[in-house]
Motif scaffolding. Structure first.
Motif, PDB file in Angstrom:
ATOM      1  N   ASP A 137     -56.258  25.760  33.387  1.00  0.00           N
ATOM      2  CA  ASP A 137     -57.006  25.290  34.549  1.00  0.00           C
ATOM      3  C   ASP A 137     -56.245  25.738  35.798  1.00  0.00           C
ATOM      4  O   ASP A 137     -55.031  25.580  35.879  1.00  0.00           O
ATOM      5  CB  ASP A 137     -57.131  23.774  34.519  1.00  0.00           C
ATOM      6  N   THR A 138     -56.952  26.309  36.775  1.00  0.00           N
ATOM      7  CA  THR A 138     -56.311  26.889  37.949  1.00  0.00           C
ATOM      8  C   THR A 138     -56.917  26.327  39.226  1.00  0.00           C
ATOM      9  O   THR A 138     -58.126  26.165  39.321  1.00  0.00           O
ATOM     10  CB  THR A 138     -56.454  28.429  37.934  1.00  0.00           C
ATOM     11  N   ARG A 139     -56.095  26.031  40.184  1.00  0.00           N
ATOM     12  CA  ARG A 139     -56.527  25.564  41.497  1.00  0.00           C
ATOM     13  C   ARG A 139     -55.926  26.484  42.563  1.00  0.00           C
ATOM     14  O   ARG A 139     -54.733  26.797  42.494  1.00  0.00           O
ATOM     15  CB  ARG A 139     -56.050  24.134  41.761  1.00  0.00           C
TER      16      ARG A 139
ATOM     17  N   GLN B 174     -58.119  36.402  46.307  1.00  0.00           N
ATOM     18  CA  GLN B 174     -57.164  37.419  46.778  1.00  0.00           C
ATOM     19  C   GLN B 174     -56.109  37.748  45.726  1.00  0.00           C
ATOM     20  O   GLN B 174     -55.568  38.856  45.702  1.00  0.00           O
ATOM     21  CB  GLN B 174     -56.457  36.923  48.054  1.00  0.00           C
ATOM     22  N   VAL B 175     -55.799  36.787  44.881  1.00  0.00           N
ATOM     23  CA  VAL B 175     -54.790  36.958  43.842  1.00  0.00           C
ATOM     24  C   VAL B 175     -55.273  36.300  42.557  1.00  0.00           C
ATOM     25  O   VAL B 175     -56.231  35.516  42.576  1.00  0.00           O
ATOM     26  CB  VAL B 175     -53.436  36.338  44.247  1.00  0.00           C
ATOM     27  N   THR B 176     -54.584  36.635  41.458  1.00  0.00           N
ATOM     28  CA  THR B 176     -54.860  36.009  40.158  1.00  0.00           C
ATOM     29  C   THR B 176     -53.598  35.299  39.700  1.00  0.00           C
ATOM     30  O   THR B 176     -52.495  35.869  39.765  1.00  0.00           O
ATOM     31  CB  THR B 176     -55.260  37.067  39.121  1.00  0.00           C
ATOM     32  N   ILE B 177     -53.753  34.072  39.253  1.00  0.00           N
ATOM     33  CA  ILE B 177     -52.647  33.325  38.653  1.00  0.00           C
ATOM     34  C   ILE B 177     -52.972  33.151  37.184  1.00  0.00           C
ATOM     35  O   ILE B 177     -54.081  32.741  36.830  1.00  0.00           O
ATOM     36  CB  ILE B 177     -52.456  31.961  39.344  1.00  0.00           C
ATOM     37  N   SER B 178     -52.019  33.478  36.332  1.00  0.00           N
ATOM     38  CA  SER B 178     -52.224  33.373  34.894  1.00  0.00           C
ATOM     39  C   SER B 178     -50.948  32.866  34.240  1.00  0.00           C
ATOM     40  O   SER B 178     -49.910  32.709  34.893  1.00  0.00           O
ATOM     41  CB  SER B 178     -52.631  34.726  34.298  1.00  0.00           C
TER      42      SER B 178
ATOM     43  N   GLY C 271     -51.497  28.440  44.980  1.00  0.00           N
ATOM     44  CA  GLY C 271     -52.271  27.882  43.893  1.00  0.00           C
ATOM     45  C   GLY C 271     -51.385  27.408  42.757  1.00  0.00           C
ATOM     46  O   GLY C 271     -50.187  27.701  42.715  1.00  0.00           O
ATOM     47  N   PHE C 272     -51.991  26.650  41.832  1.00  0.00           N
ATOM     48  CA  PHE C 272     -51.319  26.139  40.641  1.00  0.00           C
ATOM     49  C   PHE C 272     -52.138  26.482  39.409  1.00  0.00           C
ATOM     50  O   PHE C 272     -53.353  26.616  39.496  1.00  0.00           O
ATOM     51  CB  PHE C 272     -51.219  24.601  40.687  1.00  0.00           C
ATOM     52  N   ILE C 273     -51.464  26.550  38.268  1.00  0.00           N
ATOM     53  CA  ILE C 273     -52.134  26.684  36.992  1.00  0.00           C
ATOM     54  C   ILE C 273     -51.536  25.664  36.037  1.00  0.00           C
ATOM     55  O   ILE C 273     -50.330  25.388  36.087  1.00  0.00           O
ATOM     56  CB  ILE C 273     -52.020  28.128  36.435  1.00  0.00           C
TER      57      ILE C 273
ATOM     58  N   TYR D 130     -46.762  20.654  32.714  1.00  0.00           N
ATOM     59  CA  TYR D 130     -46.591  20.582  34.165  1.00  0.00           C
ATOM     60  C   TYR D 130     -47.351  21.743  34.823  1.00  0.00           C
ATOM     61  O   TYR D 130     -47.252  22.886  34.372  1.00  0.00           O
ATOM     62  CB  TYR D 130     -45.116  20.715  34.574  1.00  0.00           C
ATOM     63  N   TRP D 131     -48.064  21.448  35.906  1.00  0.00           N
ATOM     64  CA  TRP D 131     -48.660  22.511  36.702  1.00  0.00           C
ATOM     65  C   TRP D 131     -47.537  23.397  37.264  1.00  0.00           C
ATOM     66  O   TRP D 131     -46.473  22.902  37.648  1.00  0.00           O
ATOM     67  CB  TRP D 131     -49.463  21.938  37.864  1.00  0.00           C
ATOM     68  N   ILE D 132     -47.809  24.690  37.336  1.00  0.00           N
ATOM     69  CA  ILE D 132     -46.852  25.619  37.916  1.00  0.00           C
ATOM     70  C   ILE D 132     -47.618  26.563  38.826  1.00  0.00           C
ATOM     71  O   ILE D 132     -48.783  26.893  38.546  1.00  0.00           O
ATOM     72  CB  ILE D 132     -46.063  26.379  36.821  1.00  0.00           C
ATOM     73  N   GLY D 133     -47.011  26.955  39.935  1.00  0.00           N
ATOM     74  CA  GLY D 133     -47.774  27.778  40.866  1.00  0.00           C
ATOM     75  C   GLY D 133     -46.899  28.607  41.774  1.00  0.00           C
ATOM     76  O   GLY D 133     -45.728  28.849  41.477  1.00  0.00           O
ATOM     77  N   TRP D 134     -47.513  29.047  42.866  1.00  0.00           N
ATOM     78  CA  TRP D 134     -46.871  30.012  43.741  1.00  0.00           C
ATOM     79  C   TRP D 134     -46.982  29.612  45.207  1.00  0.00           C
ATOM     80  O   TRP D 134     -48.002  29.053  45.634  1.00  0.00           O
ATOM     81  CB  TRP D 134     -47.521  31.386  43.525  1.00  0.00           C
TER      82      TRP D 134
END
Lengths: 111, 118
Positions: free
Chosen positions: B57-59, B67-71, B49-51, B32-36
């Motif tokens: 894979d990140t959107r 501006q931010v990093t999602i990992s 965004g989602f990862i 499942y995609w997870i994001g903020w």
């Protein structure tokens, strides 16, 4: 400025039916499903309606959703004091490689 | 039961770095995609965004790209949101959220309040 447009406030008395609108465009509501979330004071949002008119298990059938063209509505019947919360609509938007868009939120007051 | 449990509130100074976390449980984390989602004081919800934990894979929302990093660390079912240099305008509640299959968001974390002073 939110992509989806909601009225900033709504109100009703216990037992009444209240409707909250959400207006978008062809790239979001016009071509994708609408979702509604309830955020009670001091808590995280909770999914109330998905895919325009589906209720997750546990959500009372007093809550209903509908969509027509580029607009959607959330209806709350038999209003209760515990329904006092912020309500947000959301949809996927196909522009700019796809992203989630939200409405600005509607603060519901139960008088 | 699906749960998203976020790290605690943070108080930082302008220019500092920060990484907040969100641990998922009760479902297959990698599928499942997870994001903020950000909520600034007195404002509405903004998708950041989602990862996809399966392949990272990140959107991003155009507003937050760069501006931010999602990992993600799928070995511990945890997603992260990171800033390299905070600004006072980053002061907000940050929610992690799971994207339902072919949809928007179905589950939310409890929120992490980030306060940045100048």
């Amino acid at each position: 400025q939110s992509v989806l447009t909601q009225p900033p406030s709504a109100s009703g008395t216990p037992g009444q039916r209240v409707t909250i609108s959400c207006s978008g465009s062809s790239s979001n509501i016009g071509s994708n499903d609408v979702y509604w979330y309830q955020r009670l004071p001091g808590t995280a949002p909770k999914l109330l309606i998905y895919r325009n008119n589906q209720r997750p298990s546990g959500v009372p059938d007093r809550f209903s959703g509908s969509k027509s063209g580029t607009s959607a509505s959330l209806a709350i019947g038999g209003l209760r004091s515990e329904d006092e919360a912020d309500y947000y609509c959301a949809a996927w938007d196909d522009s700019l490689s796809g992203h989630v868009v939200f409405g600005g939120g509607t603060q519901l007051t139960v008088l | 039961e699906v749960q998203l449990v976020q790290s605690g509130a943070e108080v930082k100074k302008s220019g500092e770095s920060l990484k907040i976390s969100c641990k998922g449980s009760g479902y297959s984390f990698t599928t499942y995609w997870i994001g903020w989602v950000r909520q600034m004081p007195g404002k509405g919800l903004e998708w950041m965004g989602f990862i996809y934990p399966g392949d990272s894979d990140t959107r991003f929302s155009p507003s937050f790209q760069g501006q931010v990093t999602i990992s993600v660390d799928k070995s511990i079912s945890t997603a992260y949101l990171q800033w390299s240099s905070l600004k006072p305008s980053d002061t907000a509640m940050y929610y992690c959220a799971r994207r339902m299959v072919q949809g928007v968001i179905d589950y939310w974390g409890q929120g992490t309040l980030v306060t940045v002073s100048s």
